[in-house]
Structure formats: structure tokens, C-alpha cells
Write an enzyme that holds these catalytic residues in place. Structure first.
Site, PDB file in Angstrom:
ATOM      1  N   GLY A   1       8.169   6.882  -2.465  1.00 37.17           N
ATOM      2  CA  GLY A   1       7.167   6.905  -1.571  1.00 37.17           C
ATOM      3  C   GLY A   1       7.396   6.418  -0.090  1.00 37.17           C
ATOM      4  O   GLY A   1       6.595   5.859   0.592  1.00 37.17           O
TER       5      GLY A   1
ATOM      6  N   GLY B   1       5.366   6.835   3.139  1.00 38.72           N
ATOM      7  CA  GLY B   1       3.947   6.510   3.086  1.00 38.72           C
ATOM      8  C   GLY B   1       3.751   5.196   4.016  1.00 38.72           C
ATOM      9  O   GLY B   1       4.729   4.819   4.719  1.00 38.72           O
ATOM     10  N   GLN B   2       2.672   4.787   3.859  1.00 43.83           N
ATOM     11  CA  GLN B   2       2.228   3.716   4.912  1.00 43.83           C
ATOM     12  C   GLN B   2       3.099   2.493   4.764  1.00 43.83           C
ATOM     13  O   GLN B   2       3.607   1.822   5.628  1.00 43.83           O
ATOM     14  CB  GLN B   2       0.671   3.278   4.688  1.00 43.83           C
ATOM     15  CG  GLN B   2       0.130   2.195   5.719  1.00 43.83           C
ATOM     16  CD  GLN B   2      -1.195   1.673   5.145  1.00 43.83           C
ATOM     17  OE1 GLN B   2      -1.587   1.561   4.126  1.00 43.83           O
ATOM     18  NE2 GLN B   2      -1.818   0.889   6.205  1.00 43.83           N
TER      19      GLN B   2
ATOM     20  N   TYR C   1      -7.838   5.278 -10.103  1.00 41.86           N
ATOM     21  CA  TYR C   1      -6.753   4.727  -9.531  1.00 41.86           C
ATOM     22  C   TYR C   1      -6.677   3.372 -10.309  1.00 41.86           C
ATOM     23  O   TYR C   1      -5.388   2.650 -10.445  1.00 41.86           O
ATOM     24  CB  TYR C   1      -6.770   4.658  -8.082  1.00 41.86           C
ATOM     25  CG  TYR C   1      -6.043   3.879  -7.134  1.00 41.86           C
ATOM     26  CD1 TYR C   1      -4.810   4.060  -6.892  1.00 41.86           C
ATOM     27  CD2 TYR C   1      -6.531   2.643  -6.645  1.00 41.86           C
ATOM     28  CE1 TYR C   1      -4.042   3.278  -6.153  1.00 41.86           C
ATOM     29  CE2 TYR C   1      -5.947   1.887  -5.651  1.00 41.86           C
ATOM     30  CZ  TYR C   1      -4.432   2.028  -5.354  1.00 41.86           C
ATOM     31  OH  TYR C   1      -3.524   1.465  -4.851  1.00 41.86           O
TER      32      TYR C   1
ATOM     33  N   LYS D   1      -3.799   1.283 -12.260  1.00 40.29           N
ATOM     34  CA  LYS D   1      -3.077  -0.161 -11.737  1.00 40.29           C
ATOM     35  C   LYS D   1      -3.197  -1.092 -12.767  1.00 40.29           C
ATOM     36  O   LYS D   1      -2.152  -1.876 -12.853  1.00 40.29           O
ATOM     37  CB  LYS D   1      -3.913  -0.524 -10.412  1.00 40.29           C
ATOM     38  CG  LYS D   1      -3.276   0.288  -9.116  1.00 40.29           C
ATOM     39  CD  LYS D   1      -1.965   0.175  -9.009  1.00 40.29           C
ATOM     40  CE  LYS D   1      -1.427   1.066  -7.789  1.00 40.29           C
ATOM     41  NZ  LYS D   1      -0.036   1.203  -7.662  1.00 40.29           N
TER      42      LYS D   1
HETATM   43  P1  NAD Z   1       0.698   6.219   0.447  1.00 40.55           P
HETATM   44  O1  NAD Z   1      -0.118   7.285   0.207  1.00 40.55           O
HETATM   45  O2  NAD Z   1       0.851   6.108   1.998  1.00 40.55           O
HETATM   46  O3  NAD Z   1       2.190   6.585   0.194  1.00 40.55           O
HETATM   47  C1  NAD Z   1       2.494   7.108  -1.082  1.00 40.55           C
HETATM   48  C2  NAD Z   1       3.743   8.107  -1.016  1.00 40.55           C
HETATM   49  O4  NAD Z   1       4.180   8.654  -2.123  1.00 40.55           O
HETATM   50  C3  NAD Z   1       3.395   9.255  -0.301  1.00 40.55           C
HETATM   51  O5  NAD Z   1       4.383   9.635   0.979  1.00 40.55           O
HETATM   52  C4  NAD Z   1       3.611  10.507  -1.284  1.00 40.55           C
HETATM   53  O6  NAD Z   1       3.945  11.891  -0.467  1.00 40.55           O
HETATM   54  C5  NAD Z   1       4.433  10.064  -2.266  1.00 40.55           C
HETATM   55  N1  NAD Z   1       4.309  10.654  -3.402  1.00 40.55           N
HETATM   56  C6  NAD Z   1       3.061  10.917  -4.105  1.00 40.55           C
HETATM   57  N2  NAD Z   1       3.271  11.598  -5.209  1.00 40.55           N
HETATM   58  C7  NAD Z   1       4.418  11.533  -5.508  1.00 40.55           C
HETATM   59  C8  NAD Z   1       5.508  12.002  -6.582  1.00 40.55           C
HETATM   60  N3  NAD Z   1       5.035  12.864  -7.733  1.00 40.55           N
HETATM   61  N4  NAD Z   1       6.858  11.983  -6.366  1.00 40.55           N
HETATM   62  C9  NAD Z   1       7.308  11.262  -5.324  1.00 40.55           C
HETATM   63  N5  NAD Z   1       6.487  10.853  -4.317  1.00 40.55           N
HETATM   64  C10 NAD Z   1       5.393  10.993  -4.526  1.00 40.55           C
HETATM   65  O7  NAD Z   1       0.711   4.940  -0.230  1.00 40.55           O
HETATM   66  P2  NAD Z   1       1.065   3.358   0.422  1.00 40.55           P
HETATM   67  O8  NAD Z   1      -0.318   2.890   0.853  1.00 40.55           O
HETATM   68  O9  NAD Z   1       2.288   3.316   0.896  1.00 40.55           O
HETATM   69  O10 NAD Z   1       1.112   2.682  -1.194  1.00 40.55           O
HETATM   70  C11 NAD Z   1       2.255   2.254  -1.846  1.00 40.55           C
HETATM   71  C12 NAD Z   1       1.825   1.739  -3.016  1.00 40.55           C
HETATM   72  O11 NAD Z   1       1.208   0.361  -2.588  1.00 40.55           O
HETATM   73  C13 NAD Z   1       1.171   2.137  -4.172  1.00 40.55           C
HETATM   74  O12 NAD Z   1       1.340   1.991  -5.269  1.00 40.55           O
HETATM   75  C14 NAD Z   1      -0.436   1.731  -3.955  1.00 40.55           C
HETATM   76  O13 NAD Z   1      -1.081   1.943  -4.952  1.00 40.55           O
HETATM   77  C15 NAD Z   1      -0.122   0.444  -3.445  1.00 40.55           C
HETATM   78  N6  NAD Z   1      -1.051  -0.277  -2.594  1.00 40.55           N
HETATM   79  C16 NAD Z   1      -1.076   0.164  -1.547  1.00 40.55           C
HETATM   80  C17 NAD Z   1      -2.273  -0.413  -0.499  1.00 40.55           C
HETATM   81  C18 NAD Z   1      -2.456  -0.018   0.820  1.00 40.55           C
HETATM   82  O14 NAD Z   1      -3.558  -0.535   1.322  1.00 40.55           O
HETATM   83  N7  NAD Z   1      -1.687   0.665   1.474  1.00 40.55           N
HETATM   84  C19 NAD Z   1      -3.107  -1.325  -1.077  1.00 40.55           C
HETATM   85  C20 NAD Z   1      -2.910  -1.737  -2.444  1.00 40.55           C
HETATM   86  C21 NAD Z   1      -1.908  -1.103  -3.345  1.00 40.55           C
HETATM   87  C1  AKB Z   2      -6.885   2.024  -1.372  1.00 43.85           C
HETATM   88  O1  AKB Z   2      -7.937   1.643  -0.755  1.00 43.85           O
HETATM   89  O2  AKB Z   2      -6.880   2.961  -2.350  1.00 43.85           O
HETATM   90  C2  AKB Z   2      -5.673   0.957  -1.265  1.00 43.85           C
HETATM   91  C3  AKB Z   2      -5.914  -0.294  -2.167  1.00 43.85           C
HETATM   92  C4  AKB Z   2      -6.636  -1.252  -1.716  1.00 43.85           C
HETATM   93  O3  AKB Z   2      -5.126  -0.149  -3.156  1.00 43.85           O
HETATM   94  N1  AKB Z   2      -5.539   0.606  -0.039  1.00 43.85           N
END
Ligand code: NAD
Ligand code: AKB
Length: 323
Positions: free
Chosen positions: A13, A16-17, A146, A150
């Protein structure tokens, strides 16, 4: 290098963010050539693509994933590839397949190859029946697919740790706010999108009500927490895969007011959509005293610091784009 089997680190990933910033932070901490950025279809940010090795793959493809781990001599996986809450409610089956199937592939390979794993969780594990400030030990009855993945992901991580001896760690991140890479389909995305409108001099139409209060954190704090928990001595960790992690909690209109105090005339209109129900199912805040006691977690960014840093960085980016 703190890895188990091989010598290098893999971030799934990575486009991603979080992945974008985590790869950059890991390449500061370790030699850049030892940090591999794995992505699927979304392209990597140029600074990630140009700064070290990368690999294209799908985490639901167990054989392809195993090949990447083998070819790059991976010892630690930061497994960030996932489908987030709002996209997950539009595509629940895909959300289940990616979040559960991907994690199972990572953990199985970790068992076979003695990999260390970071597997993030989320405030989405909580449902409407927790107190408004969710304690570490809460009932976990999420109402989204989702959130369900988790909760199951935390249980799967605990199983692989206890029954199979895998070193797997994780944090329940709150909504993360950052400027470098846009968020990927979550419910807390309004707390990022609002800044983009503010620096463009546009009003923002917010998809949750003004009084929506959620736990939030600046990306710098989240990245530091991620690196810290992976460095913490195992014997200090009482809930290694599921730590509550907190920084700030604010209402959407409090965020808007803080931005307006620095961007005079900035306006926000509130037009809640289907994401409101998801936001309403999550707690207002989480209690993270266990993380603070176990491994010394402390956040640095409050609401004022987040707003100042976001506006400064996004304004600079915008000036570069228009120059
Ligand atoms: P994001 O959506 O920005 O990035 C996720 C990346 O995963 C994307 O670039 C997507 O292309 C890639 N992806 C999706 N399916 C895929 C697959 N089958 N194979 C390979 N890559 C794939 O998500 P994020 O915000 O960077 O989140 C990363 C992790 O942190 C996740 O597990 C998310 O649940 C967790 N998380 C994020 C937040 C948040 O606010 N950003 C909060 C809580 C938890
Ligand atoms: C979402 O809103 O889905 C994420 C998270 C809090 O897991 N930013």
C-alpha cells in the site's frame, strides 16, 4: 535493521496516504535500497518511486506476494494495503477479500519465513455501543464491513502471534490528517479535504454534520508511533496488535473555525451523506493510556499545530504548482 527473516523492509500500500510517508520515513531510518515500496494500480509518489526499490503486486495473490518477498530478501512487512471504510461500504465483498485475504497471505508468509509484521487497525473496530471515550478493552461491535475486517484482523494477528510465534504489531489509528498524499476512501477524509478547499480560496462542502466529533491525528505523529511500536521491546507490549492510539478529538465545526482563524472568510457548508452513519457509529475519542504506559507513546500535534502545518505545506505546494 530490525527485521526477522531477510534483511529488507517491504511496505504494501506504498502509494497510499500512510504508505507514501512511511516509506520516506523508513528510508531515513535505514539505507534507502533496503526499503521496498509495493503498490498495485495507484502509482507511487515521485519521491517514493525515485528514492529506492519498488515492486508491483496484489496482496490477495499469495504466490505473487511470496515472490516479491523472496526476490527482495524481505524480513519485515508494513502491511498497509487495504480498502477503507467508505469505499468498503460501497464494495463490501472487495473490502473483505483485500483486507482479510491480504492479511492472511502476509501472516502465512510471516509464519513460513519468520517475517516481522506491522498490521494497522483503526478506530473503526468500535461500534455505537462503546462509551463516547472508548477504553482499550471495549466490546468490538462495528457496523461496517471495514470495521469488521479490522476486528477480525486484530484476532488473526493475535492468533499468529500466540499459536505460530509471529511478531506482529498494530495500532488502532484514528483519522489521519496529512498534506502529501490524499486519503483513499475513508470517512475521516473531510478533515483533509477541508484544507485543500481552504488553500484554494474555495468554500468547503462537508459530508458530515458540524457537530461530528471524531478522534484524529497528524501523520507525523502516526509515523512516529508506527516506528516506535516496531522498536519497542516485545516484553513491554500487553496488546501488541491492537493498541488504542490518540492525539486530538474535535468537531467538524471546530476544525473549520481553526482554519477560518488563519484563512479569513473561509466558509464551510454541511451536507451530510451516507458517511455520516459511519462517523456516528465511531466513538468521539479513544483512551490510549495503555500505549502511553507500555511503550511511552506521546503525541506532539494538537489541533492548532495540525492546522498551521497543513496550511503552510499545502500553500507552498500550491504556489509551486502555479509558478
Ligand atoms: P490508502 O487507501 O491511502 O492506501 C491503501 C493502498 O492500498 C492504496 O494505494 C491501494 O491502491 C492499495 N491496495 C488496495 N488494494 C490492494 C491490493 N489488493 N493489493 C495491493 N495494494 C492494494 O490507505 P491508508 O490511509 O494509507 O491506510 C493504510 C492502512 O492504515 C489501512 O490498513 C487502513 O485501514 C489503516 N488506517 C488508516 C487510517 C487513515 O486515516 N488513513 C486510519 C486508520 C487505519
Ligand atoms: C477511515 O475513515 O476509513 C479511516 C479510518 C479511521 O480507519 N480514516
Amino acid at each position: 535493521m530490525t527485521s526477522g527473516g531477510g534483511q529488507r523492509v517491504l511496505v504494501t500500500g506504498a502509494a497510499g496516504q500512510i504508505g507514501t510517508e512511511l516509506v520516506l520515513a523508513l528510508r531515513e531510518k535505514y539505507p534507502a535500497e533496503d526499503v521496498v515500496a509495493m503498490y498495485r494500480s495507484t502509482p507511487l509518489a515521485p519521491e517514493v518511486a525515485d528514492g529506492g526499490p519498488s515492486a508491483v503486486g496484489d496482496v490477495t495473490d499469495a504466490e505473487g506476494f511470496a515472490r516479491i518477498v523472496e526476490e527482495h530478501d524481505i524480513g519485515t512487512v508494513y502491511h498497509l494495503a487495504a480498502i477503507l471504510s467508505a469505499t468498503g461500504e460501497s464494495n463490501p465483498v472487495v473490502c473483505f477479500d483485500v483486507n482479510m485475504g491480504g492479511l492472511l497471505n502476509v501472516l502465512e508468509l510471516a509464519r513460513e519465513r519468520d517475517l516481522r509484521v506491522f498490521s494497522p487497525s483503526s478506530i473503526a473496530v468500535f461500534g455505537p455501543d462503546v462509551p463516547s471515550e472508548a477504553p482499550q478493552d471495549s466490546v468490538l461491535h462495528p457496523t461496517t464491513m471495514y470495521g469488521m475486517t479490522k476486528v477480525a484482523g486484530e484476532l488473526l494477528a493475535d492468533y499468529y502471534a500466540q499459536a505460530q510465534g509471529v511478531d506482529v504489531r498494530g495500532l488502532r489509528y484514528p483519522g489521519l490528517i496529512s498534506w502529501r498524499t490524499p486519503p483513499g476512501g475513508g470517512t475521516t477524509d473531510y478533515a483533509v479535504a477541508i484544507f485543500h478547499s481552504a488553500v484554494q480560496g474555495q468554500p468547503y462542502t462537508c459530508f458530515v454534520r458540524a457537530d461530528t466529533r471524531l478522534p484524529m491525528m497528524y501523520m507525523d505523529d502516526a509515523i512516529r508511533a508506527t516506528l516506535d511500536i516496531m522498536d519497542a521491546p516485545a516484553e513491554r507490549l500487553t496488546c501488541p496488535a491492537s493498541y488504542n492510539l490518540a492525539a486530538v478529538s474535535f468537531r467538524a465545526d471546530e476544525l473549520a473555525a481553526e482554519i477560518a482563524s488563519r484563512v479569513p472568510g473561509f466558509e464551510v457548508h454541511y451536507v451530510p451523506d451516507q458517511r455520516q452513519a459511519i462517523a456516528d457509529s465511531w466513538p468521539d475519542a479513544v483512551v490510549d493510556t495503555v500505549a502511553r504506559d507500555d511503550w511511552g507513546w506521546e503525541h506532539e500535534f494538537g489541533l492548532e499545530e495540525i492546522v498551521a502545518d497543513m496550511l503552510e505545506n499545502l500553500s507552498r505546494e500550491q504556489q509551486l504548482e502555479t509558478a
